[in-house]
Design a protein around this motif. Structure first.
Motif, short mmCIF file in Angstrom:
data_model
loop_
_atom_site.label_atom_id
_atom_site.label_comp_id
_atom_site.label_asym_id
_atom_site.label_seq_id
_atom_site.Cartn_x
_atom_site.Cartn_y
_atom_site.Cartn_z
N ARG A 19 0.83 -1.21 0.00
CA ARG A 19 0.00 0.00 0.00
C ARG A 19 0.86 1.25 0.00
O ARG A 19 0.43 2.31 -0.47
CB ARG A 19 -0.91 0.02 1.23
CG ARG A 19 -1.91 -1.11 1.34
CD ARG A 19 -3.13 -0.84 0.52
NE ARG A 19 -4.15 -1.87 0.73
CZ ARG A 19 -5.04 -2.23 -0.17
NH1 ARG A 19 -5.04 -1.64 -1.37
NH2 ARG A 19 -5.93 -3.16 0.09
N LEU A 20 2.07 1.14 0.53
CA LEU A 20 2.91 2.31 0.70
C LEU A 20 3.16 3.03 -0.62
O LEU A 20 3.04 4.26 -0.69
CB LEU A 20 4.24 1.89 1.34
CG LEU A 20 5.20 3.00 1.78
CD1 LEU A 20 6.03 2.54 2.98
CD2 LEU A 20 6.15 3.40 0.66
N LEU A 21 3.50 2.30 -1.65
CA LEU A 21 3.76 2.93 -2.94
C LEU A 21 2.52 3.64 -3.48
O LEU A 21 2.60 4.72 -4.06
CB LEU A 21 4.24 1.89 -3.95
CG LEU A 21 5.63 1.28 -3.70
CD1 LEU A 21 5.95 0.27 -4.80
CD2 LEU A 21 6.69 2.35 -3.62
N GLU A 22 1.36 3.02 -3.29
CA GLU A 22 0.11 3.64 -3.74
C GLU A 22 -0.13 4.95 -3.01
O GLU A 22 -0.56 5.95 -3.59
CB GLU A 22 -1.05 2.67 -3.52
CG GLU A 22 -2.32 3.05 -4.24
CD GLU A 22 -3.32 1.91 -4.24
OE1 GLU A 22 -3.91 1.64 -5.29
OE2 GLU A 22 -3.51 1.28 -3.17
N GLY A 66 8.82 16.38 -0.35
CA GLY A 66 8.23 15.13 0.09
C GLY A 66 8.86 13.95 -0.62
O GLY A 66 10.03 13.64 -0.41
N GLY A 67 8.11 13.32 -1.48
CA GLY A 67 8.62 12.17 -2.21
C GLY A 67 7.74 11.83 -3.39
O GLY A 67 6.54 12.11 -3.37
N SER A 68 8.32 11.26 -4.41
CA SER A 68 7.56 10.85 -5.60
C SER A 68 8.14 9.55 -6.11
O SER A 68 9.32 9.23 -5.88
CB SER A 68 7.59 11.92 -6.68
OG SER A 68 8.93 12.19 -7.07
N LEU A 69 7.34 8.78 -6.81
CA LEU A 69 7.79 7.51 -7.34
C LEU A 69 8.73 7.72 -8.52
O LEU A 69 8.50 8.57 -9.37
CB LEU A 69 6.59 6.67 -7.79
CG LEU A 69 5.60 6.24 -6.71
CD1 LEU A 69 4.52 5.34 -7.31
CD2 LEU A 69 6.31 5.51 -5.57
N THR A 70 9.78 6.93 -8.56
CA THR A 70 10.66 6.90 -9.72
C THR A 70 9.98 6.08 -10.82
O THR A 70 8.89 5.52 -10.62
CB THR A 70 12.00 6.25 -9.37
OG1 THR A 70 11.76 4.88 -8.99
CG2 THR A 70 12.68 6.98 -8.22
N ASP A 71 10.61 6.00 -11.97
CA ASP A 71 10.06 5.16 -13.04
C ASP A 71 9.94 3.71 -12.58
O ASP A 71 8.94 3.03 -12.85
CB ASP A 71 10.95 5.23 -14.29
CG ASP A 71 10.87 6.58 -14.98
OD1 ASP A 71 9.91 7.33 -14.70
OD2 ASP A 71 11.76 6.88 -15.80
#
Length: 318
Positions: A19-22, A66-71
């Motif tokens: 769930r963390l990535l979502e 904050g943070g964002s998802l990489t590819d």
């Protein structure tokens, strides 16, 4: 860390890790993720480290905002959403009974003829799952498949946005070809004509899908192909049922796939205009991501939809 070591390490992962990535994709903040999971921020940071050790790459790019998802993080989330959806389906099935839930997306009015026949088929064979139906345009359905918010979809292939998509694991099963038809009210002056050309429709009032839709582009290609300027609609509306109801009550024309038009014509609500010009043919298709095809209930639904589409095509050919 080799692949076997990573698999062993993955045994430590829990649903909250997935769930963390979502949540990162949604909130762009590890602090917000910690709040949503009711955990401390150091615990969330440790979870991120565990995930990245398992995948062997950076999944979340930390920054001052904050943070964002990489590819790689987006790719991992895309696949993990299937696992999360499977878990949610399994949980709901156990809680509510053994009958699986299938979430199916359909374009407006396809459920007026195709799904009822498919459901009747499954009911007669004892394979009917619980079904949650989502209605929407192709972008809504395509996005729902990508985010695993729906398990499968039924739509027109000519509206599939493959050029901008990234569903490389998409199962596409063509069903049957479907023409597009022009329609008017049963008492419209054009309803008295035995044959019409596109030029006869050019100066009429119209209700058609919005400019950005694929359905609108098909209409424009029809007129441009005949050397005519496409009509500028009085009303723009996506749902076919809305457009056909407006047509039935006004002097406007519309252009839609034959299934909803014939459905309304069969009820005596609209008249099908006998336009002689060539009209593009589209093909209905059943869509699902390959891993989802293994979920309980999806394959029986696919088989029933294919059967219903063949029955409809045979009836029209007779």
């Amino acid at each position: 860390m080799n692949i076997d070591s990573r698999r062993n390490r993955s045994d430590q992962l829990r649903i909250k890790h997935l769930r963390l990535l979502e949540l990162v994709a949604e909130h762009h903040s590890l602090a917000a993720v910690a709040q949503a999971l009711h955990l401390s921020q150091p615990t969330v940071t440790s979870m991120v480290q565990t995930l990245e050790e398992v995948f062997g790459t950076t999944l979340i790019e930390r920054n001052a905002r904050g943070g964002s998802l990489t590819d790689a993080g987006n790719l991992a989330l895309k696949q993990l959403r299937i696992a999360l959806a499977s878990f949610d389906t399994a949980l709901e099935s156990v809680v509510r009974g053994s009958t699986p839930l299938v979430r199916v997306g359909v374009l407006p009015l396809l459920d007026a003829w195709l799904l009822p026949q498919a459901m009747a088929r499954m009911e007669s064979t004892g394979t009917l799952p619980r079904i949650a139906i989502t209605h929407g345009g192709i972008n809504v359905l395509y996005g729902g498949l990508d985010r695993s918010e729906i398990d499968c979809a039924i739509c027109h292939l000519d509206e599939l946005p493959v050029q901008g998509g990234h569903l490389t694991d998409l199962h596409i099963e063509p069903l049957h070809e479907e023409s597009r038809l022009f329609a008017c009210a049963t008492d419209h002056p054009l309803a008295r004509h035995a044959s019409l050309r596109l030029s006869d429709l050019a100066d009429q009032e119209w209700i058609v899908p919005p400019k950005a839709s694929q359905a609108r582009r098909v209409l424009e290609r029809v007129f441009l192909g005949a050397g005519l300027v496409p009509p500028e609609p009085r009303i723009e509306s996506f749902p076919y049922h809305t457009n056909l109801e407006v047509v039935a009550a006004t002097r406007m024309l519309t252009f839609a796939p034959s299934s909803p038009v014939r459905h309304y014509a069969g009820m005596g609500r609209v008249h099908i205009l006998p336009v002689a010009d060539d009209i593009p043919v589209s093909r209905l298709a059943f869509l699902a991501r390959q891993p989802v095809m293994q979920l309980p209930g999806v394959e029986p639904l696919r088989q029933a939809v294919v059967w219903a589409a063949r029955q409809m095509a045979a009836a029209r050919a007779a």
